[in-house]
Design an enzyme around this catalytic site. Structure first.
Site, short mmCIF file in Angstrom:
data_model
loop_
_atom_site.label_atom_id
_atom_site.label_comp_id
_atom_site.label_asym_id
_atom_site.label_seq_id
_atom_site.Cartn_x
_atom_site.Cartn_y
_atom_site.Cartn_z
N GLY A 53 41.18 65.74 49.97
CA GLY A 53 42.66 66.55 50.62
C GLY A 53 43.42 66.43 51.50
O GLY A 53 44.27 67.05 52.44
N TRP A 55 46.15 65.04 51.57
CA TRP A 55 47.70 64.86 50.92
C TRP A 55 48.24 66.14 50.92
O TRP A 55 48.76 67.20 50.45
CB TRP A 55 47.75 64.62 49.54
CG TRP A 55 48.07 62.50 49.45
CD1 TRP A 55 48.02 61.38 50.84
CD2 TRP A 55 48.62 62.19 48.69
NE1 TRP A 55 48.41 61.23 50.83
CE2 TRP A 55 49.10 61.10 49.29
CE3 TRP A 55 49.71 62.02 47.70
CZ2 TRP A 55 49.51 59.63 48.68
CZ3 TRP A 55 50.17 60.89 47.26
CH2 TRP A 55 50.49 59.39 47.35
N ASP A 73 40.93 67.19 40.72
CA ASP A 73 40.29 66.03 40.81
C ASP A 73 39.41 66.25 40.14
O ASP A 73 38.57 67.28 40.08
CB ASP A 73 39.67 65.55 42.30
CG ASP A 73 39.67 64.08 42.78
OD1 ASP A 73 40.29 64.00 43.45
OD2 ASP A 73 38.73 64.01 42.10
N ASP A 91 39.12 66.35 34.94
CA ASP A 91 39.46 64.49 35.21
C ASP A 91 41.01 64.41 34.23
O ASP A 91 41.17 65.81 33.10
CB ASP A 91 39.31 64.60 33.66
CG ASP A 91 38.67 62.84 33.26
OD1 ASP A 91 40.30 62.03 33.74
OD2 ASP A 91 38.44 62.35 32.82
N ASP A 115 47.92 59.84 43.95
CA ASP A 115 47.57 59.25 44.62
C ASP A 115 45.73 58.92 44.13
O ASP A 115 45.35 58.31 44.21
CB ASP A 115 47.52 59.86 46.03
CG ASP A 115 46.67 58.58 46.54
OD1 ASP A 115 47.40 57.36 46.85
OD2 ASP A 115 45.97 58.68 48.24
N LYS A 155 51.17 56.60 42.98
CA LYS A 155 50.16 55.39 43.15
C LYS A 155 49.75 54.03 42.10
O LYS A 155 49.40 55.02 41.11
CB LYS A 155 48.96 55.65 43.73
CG LYS A 155 48.44 54.01 44.64
CD LYS A 155 47.63 54.36 45.66
CE LYS A 155 46.02 55.23 45.06
NZ LYS A 155 45.32 55.08 45.88
C1 SAM Z 1 42.01 57.90 47.11
S1 SAM Z 1 41.80 59.58 46.87
C2 SAM Z 1 42.97 60.62 46.69
C3 SAM Z 1 43.08 60.68 48.45
C4 SAM Z 1 43.38 61.98 48.92
N1 SAM Z 1 45.28 61.58 48.82
C5 SAM Z 1 43.96 62.23 50.00
O1 SAM Z 1 44.43 62.75 51.39
O2 SAM Z 1 42.29 63.34 49.99
C6 SAM Z 1 41.73 59.10 44.67
C7 SAM Z 1 41.22 60.15 43.91
O3 SAM Z 1 41.33 59.86 42.65
C8 SAM Z 1 40.26 60.60 42.20
N2 SAM Z 1 40.33 60.59 40.24
C9 SAM Z 1 40.23 59.19 39.81
N3 SAM Z 1 40.06 59.30 38.98
C10 SAM Z 1 40.14 60.23 38.46
C11 SAM Z 1 40.82 61.21 36.65
N4 SAM Z 1 40.53 60.52 35.83
N5 SAM Z 1 41.38 62.61 37.34
C12 SAM Z 1 41.25 63.85 38.70
N6 SAM Z 1 41.02 62.56 39.68
C13 SAM Z 1 40.47 61.39 39.64
C14 SAM Z 1 38.94 60.48 42.94
O4 SAM Z 1 38.18 61.26 42.38
C15 SAM Z 1 39.61 59.89 44.67
O5 SAM Z 1 39.16 61.68 44.99
#
Ligand code: SAM
Length: 200
Positions: A53, A55, A73, A91, A115, A155
């Site tokens: 969270g 961002w 997420d 998802d 992200d 990203k």
């Molecule tokens: C680097 S973290 C994001 C950090 C966030 N921007 C923050 O500032 O807190 C990447 C996120 O992408 C999510 N993620 C990965 N695959 C996903 C999907 N198929 N659908 C939704 N979220 C996904 C992961 O669960 C993870 O929480």
């Protein structure tokens, strides 16, 4: 990059703790936003891959109480105290998540952020391919819920099919930039792709 001890020595990790941000990645968004003015007061924002969270916190502060930020997420996101922040579990690779998103947004989004990252395997090609899959899912969601002239930040881990992804992305925006903010670790494969002026 190193273990827990190393992370704690890291300046952005310490700064995030001090400023009450849930993730050091908050500074990546701040730096990109300073450069490209993506987020504005009153905006409707969609944040894909939003846990834990960081961002959401940054976007919520910028859009203010007249704005709205929806975080998505696969993992649950612990509740945040700002009323303009909402979250759903979903998802982004599953097309039914787009329907859920459009039901939750008050109107089309001014800005879409992603992200989202796959679980890192350490095998460059695998991590790259999974990251591209997530970035393409973000584009497909933008096709449905990003407002005309809207802005996007995604990203991507660089690799073999990055240029192909970029071509798809560029077709959808008037201007495209690639950026690596200072807060992004130097050795990491990640870059951020920015689109301004969504064509519909
Ligand atoms: C680097 S973290 C994001 C950090 C966030 N921007 C923050 O500032 O807190 C990447 C996120 O992408 C999510 N993620 C990965 N695959 C996903 C999907 N198929 N659908 C939704 N979220 C996904 C992961 O669960 C993870 O929480």
């Amino acid at each position: 990059m190193g273990g827990k001890k190393h992370r704690k020595m890291e300046p952005y990790y310490r700064l995030a703790k001090k400023m009450g941000y849930r993730a050091r990645s908050a500074f990546k968004l701040k730096q990109l936003n300073d450069r490209y003015a993506l987020l504005r007061r009153g905006n409707i924002v969609l944040d894909l891959g939003a846990a834990p969270g960081g961002w959401l916190q940054v976007a919520g502060e910028i859009v203010g109480e007249r704005g709205f930020v929806l975080g998505v997420d696969i993992q649950p996101i612990e509740e945040l105290p700002l009323p303009q922040l909402r979250t759903i579990i979903g998802d982004i690779l599953d097309p039914s998540t787009t329907t859920l998103i459009s039901e939750k947004l008050p109107r089309k989004a001014d800005v879409i952020l992603s992200d989202a990252s796959p679980k890192i395997t350490g095998v460059w090609d695998v991590d790259h391919a999974r990251s591209i899959e997530l970035a393409e899912a973000a584009i497909a969601i933008a096709d449905r819920v990003l407002a005309p002239n809207g802005r996007m930040l995604v990203k991507v881990f660089q690799g073999r099919t990055f240029e192909e992804f970029l071509r798809k992305f560029k077709r959808r925006f008037l201007f495209t930039k690639i950026s690596k903010p200072h807060a992004s670790r130097k050795g990491s494969a990640e870059v951020y792709v920015i689109g301004i002026g969504h064509r519909t």
